[in-house]
Design a protein around this motif. Structure first.
Motif, mmCIF file in Angstrom:
data_model
loop_
_atom_site.group_PDB
_atom_site.id
_atom_site.type_symbol
_atom_site.label_atom_id
_atom_site.label_comp_id
_atom_site.label_asym_id
_atom_site.label_seq_id
_atom_site.Cartn_x
_atom_site.Cartn_y
_atom_site.Cartn_z
ATOM 1 N N GLY A 38 30.801 32.192 19.092
ATOM 2 C CA GLY A 38 31.948 31.504 19.685
ATOM 3 C C GLY A 38 33.257 31.656 18.949
ATOM 4 N N ASP A 39 33.214 32.080 17.680
ATOM 5 C CA ASP A 39 34.452 32.215 16.907
ATOM 6 C C ASP A 39 34.983 33.644 16.888
ATOM 7 O OD1 ASP A 39 32.467 33.317 15.327
ATOM 8 O OD2 ASP A 39 33.087 32.326 13.471
ATOM 9 N N GLU A 40 34.319 34.564 17.602
ATOM 10 C CA GLU A 40 34.751 35.967 17.607
ATOM 11 C C GLU A 40 35.698 36.177 18.795
ATOM 12 O OE1 GLU A 40 31.248 38.384 17.222
ATOM 13 O OE2 GLU A 40 30.776 37.554 15.245
ATOM 14 N N ILE A 41 36.939 35.771 18.588
ATOM 15 C CA ILE A 41 37.919 35.677 19.672
ATOM 16 C C ILE A 41 38.398 37.039 20.149
ATOM 17 C CG2 ILE A 41 40.064 34.543 20.376
ATOM 18 C CD1 ILE A 41 37.889 32.625 19.445
ATOM 19 N N ASN A 42 38.446 38.017 19.267
ATOM 20 C CA ASN A 42 39.010 39.312 19.651
ATOM 21 C C ASN A 42 38.227 39.973 20.790
ATOM 22 O OD1 ASN A 42 41.002 41.281 17.433
ATOM 23 N ND2 ASN A 42 40.716 41.650 19.611
ATOM 24 N N GLY A 43 36.911 39.841 20.749
ATOM 25 C CA GLY A 43 36.096 40.382 21.836
ATOM 26 C C GLY A 43 36.381 39.688 23.152
ATOM 27 N N ILE A 44 36.583 38.377 23.075
ATOM 28 C CA ILE A 44 36.933 37.605 24.274
ATOM 29 C C ILE A 44 38.245 38.115 24.854
ATOM 30 C CG2 ILE A 44 37.573 35.295 25.092
ATOM 31 C CD1 ILE A 44 35.660 34.194 22.890
ATOM 32 N N GLU A 45 39.208 38.419 23.983
ATOM 33 C CA GLU A 45 40.501 38.938 24.441
ATOM 34 C C GLU A 45 40.347 40.305 25.112
ATOM 35 O OE1 GLU A 45 44.638 39.627 25.054
ATOM 36 O OE2 GLU A 45 43.328 37.868 25.003
ATOM 37 N N VAL A 46 39.441 41.133 24.606
ATOM 38 C CA VAL A 46 39.213 42.442 25.229
ATOM 39 C C VAL A 46 38.736 42.255 26.672
ATOM 40 C CG1 VAL A 46 37.799 44.528 25.196
ATOM 41 C CG2 VAL A 46 38.738 43.641 23.061
ATOM 42 N N VAL A 47 37.728 41.410 26.860
ATOM 43 C CA VAL A 47 37.189 41.208 28.207
ATOM 44 C C VAL A 47 38.210 40.518 29.097
ATOM 45 C CG1 VAL A 47 35.285 40.235 29.550
ATOM 46 C CG2 VAL A 47 34.844 41.150 27.267
ATOM 47 N N ARG A 48 38.985 39.613 28.527
ATOM 48 C CA ARG A 48 40.049 38.960 29.310
ATOM 49 C C ARG A 48 41.032 39.999 29.848
ATOM 50 N NH1 ARG A 48 45.190 37.403 29.440
ATOM 51 N NH2 ARG A 48 45.665 38.634 27.582
ATOM 52 N N GLN A 49 41.416 40.950 28.998
ATOM 53 C CA GLN A 49 42.349 41.982 29.456
ATOM 54 C C GLN A 49 41.710 42.895 30.499
ATOM 55 O OE1 GLN A 49 44.848 44.128 26.813
ATOM 56 N NE2 GLN A 49 45.303 42.381 25.496
ATOM 57 N N ILE A 50 40.427 43.182 30.359
ATOM 58 C CA ILE A 50 39.736 43.982 31.371
ATOM 59 C C ILE A 50 39.843 43.304 32.737
ATOM 60 C CG2 ILE A 50 37.438 44.739 32.133
ATOM 61 C CD1 ILE A 50 36.790 45.262 29.173
ATOM 62 N N ILE A 51 39.784 41.976 32.736
ATOM 63 C CA ILE A 51 39.867 41.216 33.991
ATOM 64 C C ILE A 51 41.306 41.144 34.495
ATOM 65 C CG2 ILE A 51 39.531 38.937 35.046
ATOM 66 C CD1 ILE A 51 37.252 38.572 32.894
ATOM 67 N N THR A 52 42.224 40.719 33.639
ATOM 68 C CA THR A 52 43.601 40.490 34.091
ATOM 69 C C THR A 52 44.302 41.784 34.480
ATOM 70 O OG1 THR A 52 44.440 40.564 31.813
ATOM 71 C CG2 THR A 52 43.842 38.401 32.692
ATOM 72 N N ARG A 53 43.902 42.898 33.888
ATOM 73 C CA ARG A 53 44.490 44.191 34.236
ATOM 74 C C ARG A 53 43.739 44.882 35.379
ATOM 75 N NH1 ARG A 53 45.203 46.805 28.290
ATOM 76 N NH2 ARG A 53 45.699 48.659 29.557
ATOM 77 N N LYS A 54 42.776 44.140 35.938
ATOM 78 C CA LYS A 54 42.011 44.591 37.110
ATOM 79 C C LYS A 54 41.234 45.876 36.846
ATOM 80 C CE LYS A 54 45.265 42.342 40.281
ATOM 81 N NZ LYS A 54 44.528 41.068 40.190
ATOM 82 N N ILE A 55 40.901 46.098 35.591
ATOM 83 C CA ILE A 55 40.040 47.219 35.236
ATOM 84 C C ILE A 55 38.623 46.957 35.747
ATOM 85 C CG2 ILE A 55 39.081 48.493 33.260
ATOM 86 C CD1 ILE A 55 41.687 47.682 31.751
ATOM 87 N N ASN A 56 38.307 45.682 35.960
ATOM 88 C CA ASN A 56 36.963 45.306 36.404
ATOM 89 C C ASN A 56 36.759 45.447 37.910
ATOM 90 O OD1 ASN A 56 38.704 43.087 36.951
ATOM 91 N ND2 ASN A 56 36.939 41.708 37.045
ATOM 92 N N LYS A 57 37.726 46.007 38.619
ATOM 93 C CA LYS A 57 37.549 46.259 40.055
ATOM 94 C C LYS A 57 37.097 47.714 40.218
ATOM 95 C CE LYS A 57 40.770 42.754 41.709
ATOM 96 N NZ LYS A 57 39.715 41.953 42.376
ATOM 97 N N PRO A 58 35.815 47.933 40.460
ATOM 98 C CA PRO A 58 35.270 49.294 40.352
ATOM 99 C C PRO A 58 35.512 50.163 41.576
ATOM 100 C CG PRO A 58 33.532 47.766 40.944
ATOM 101 C CD PRO A 58 34.773 46.935 40.738
ATOM 102 N N LYS A 59 35.585 51.447 41.304
ATOM 103 C CA LYS A 59 35.648 52.447 42.373
ATOM 104 C C LYS A 59 34.322 52.472 43.128
ATOM 105 C CE LYS A 59 35.922 57.502 42.820
ATOM 106 N NZ LYS A 59 36.098 58.764 42.048
ATOM 107 N N ARG A 60 33.238 52.333 42.382
ATOM 108 C CA ARG A 60 31.903 52.229 42.976
ATOM 109 C C ARG A 60 31.054 51.375 42.052
ATOM 110 N NH1 ARG A 60 27.636 56.161 41.489
ATOM 111 N NH2 ARG A 60 28.184 57.032 39.447
ATOM 112 N N GLY A 61 29.948 50.866 42.567
ATOM 113 C CA GLY A 61 29.071 50.054 41.747
ATOM 114 C C GLY A 61 29.597 48.656 41.519
#
Length: 315
Positions: free
Chosen positions: A53-76
């Protein structure tokens, strides 16, 4: 695809809240599981963070993947869990409230400790859907990790995926019993563990490496949103097959002169350990040449503390 009783159809986006336990105040704690499915069939990729729970940097990585819409896949399908250990995140703590390390209790038990129950539900409800996973971590106890992918030795497919992710370093390390990585591997999930930065800290360079690596993995799987671009890395990762910790020979004030990621020569002065009264100044020398893949940022160290992680053998 059905997760915790919620069905997500092709082309749908859905946030599923996993509720397993409450705080002692009876306050509900929900773990958001963010699912994005393309209409086209393809692999299922999980991006997870906050297992500690204290490893915030990883949380920030996944947050950016979401907010930058990288998590909207071309397929799959792409599943994002920015904070797995929501209890630790609330308390800015590595552990669960029961004092256990969630990353040491997998596969868990339906009727076990609180951490064990969480581990069991994650493996039962989510992992059976997953083909690939990148789990984001950071260094603990003021120790700063250079951005690196960790994989078990002897797995050619994971080696290739690590090269695709292309963090500056790939560290070969055996799966630890009870870890999420070990449990996923046993279930056939191809998992990369990303380490970068330190606990209770967000570092832009580390975040950038994590996000770019995630994009490269998605591009490799032909899943990256066509509106996004995966930038090629300038050089391949340094593969480290053997490494060791340098430990403090004295207690005192720690004057660190060497950042994580640097290549040092044998005998080079890495740091000074001094006492607060001006009586001694002890130099810390590199025992041999190698890459510093973890550097301790603490102001005070005790004799025996791990202060640098240095590569021994590189391929």
């Amino acid at each position: 695809m059905t997760i915790i009783g919620e069905t997500v159809l092709p082309g749908q986006s859905k946030t599923i809240n996993m509720e397993i336990a409450r705080l002692h105040t009876m306050t509900k704690l929900k773990i958001p599981i963010i699912v994005e499915r393309s209409r086209l069939e393809g692999p299922v990729v999980l991006f997870s963070a906050g297992l500690h729970g204290d490893e915030i940097n990883g949380i920030e990585v996944v947050r950016q993947i979401i907010t930058r819409k990288i998590n909207k896949p071309k397929r799959g399908t792409i599943i994002c869990i920015p904070v797995v250990n929501i209890f630790g995140f609330v308390n800015k703590s590595r552990e669960f409230p029961d004092g256990r390390d969630l990353n040491r209790v997998f596969p868990g038990s339906k009727n076990g400790s609180l951490a064990s129950r969480f581990a069991w539900h994650i493996l039962k409800e989510i992992i059976p859907h997953v083909d690939y996973c990148v789990d984001f971590h950071a260094g603990g106890a003021s120790r700063f990790n250079a951005p690196q992918i960790r994989i078990a030795p002897g797995n050619a497919e994971l080696e290739h995926l690590s090269d695709v992710f292309n963090a500056p370093f790939t560290l070969y390390s055996k799966n630890i019993s009870g870890s999420f990585r070990s449990a996923c591997g046993k279930l056939g999930v191809k998992i990369l563990l990303f380490e970068g930065g330190k606990s209770l800290d967000i570092n832009e360079d580390i975040t950038r490496e994590g996000v770019q690596g995630a994009k490269r993995i998605l591009a490799h799987l032909d899943m990256l949103n066509p509106k996004k671009t995966a930038h090629e890395a300038e050089k391949p990762p340094v593969r480290i097959t053997s490494s060791t910790w340098i430990r403090a020979r004295n207690s005192g004030l720690f004057q660190n002169k060497t950042a994580a990621g640097k290549y040092v020569q044998k005998g080079e002065v890495l740091a000074h350990i001094t006492d607060p009264f001006g009586k001694f100044d002890k130099k810390v020398h590199a025992p041999y040449s190698g890459y510093i893949i973890n550097s301790n940022d603490a102001a005070i160290v005790y004799q025996g503390d791990a202060i640098f992680h240095i590569s021994q053998r590189v391929v």
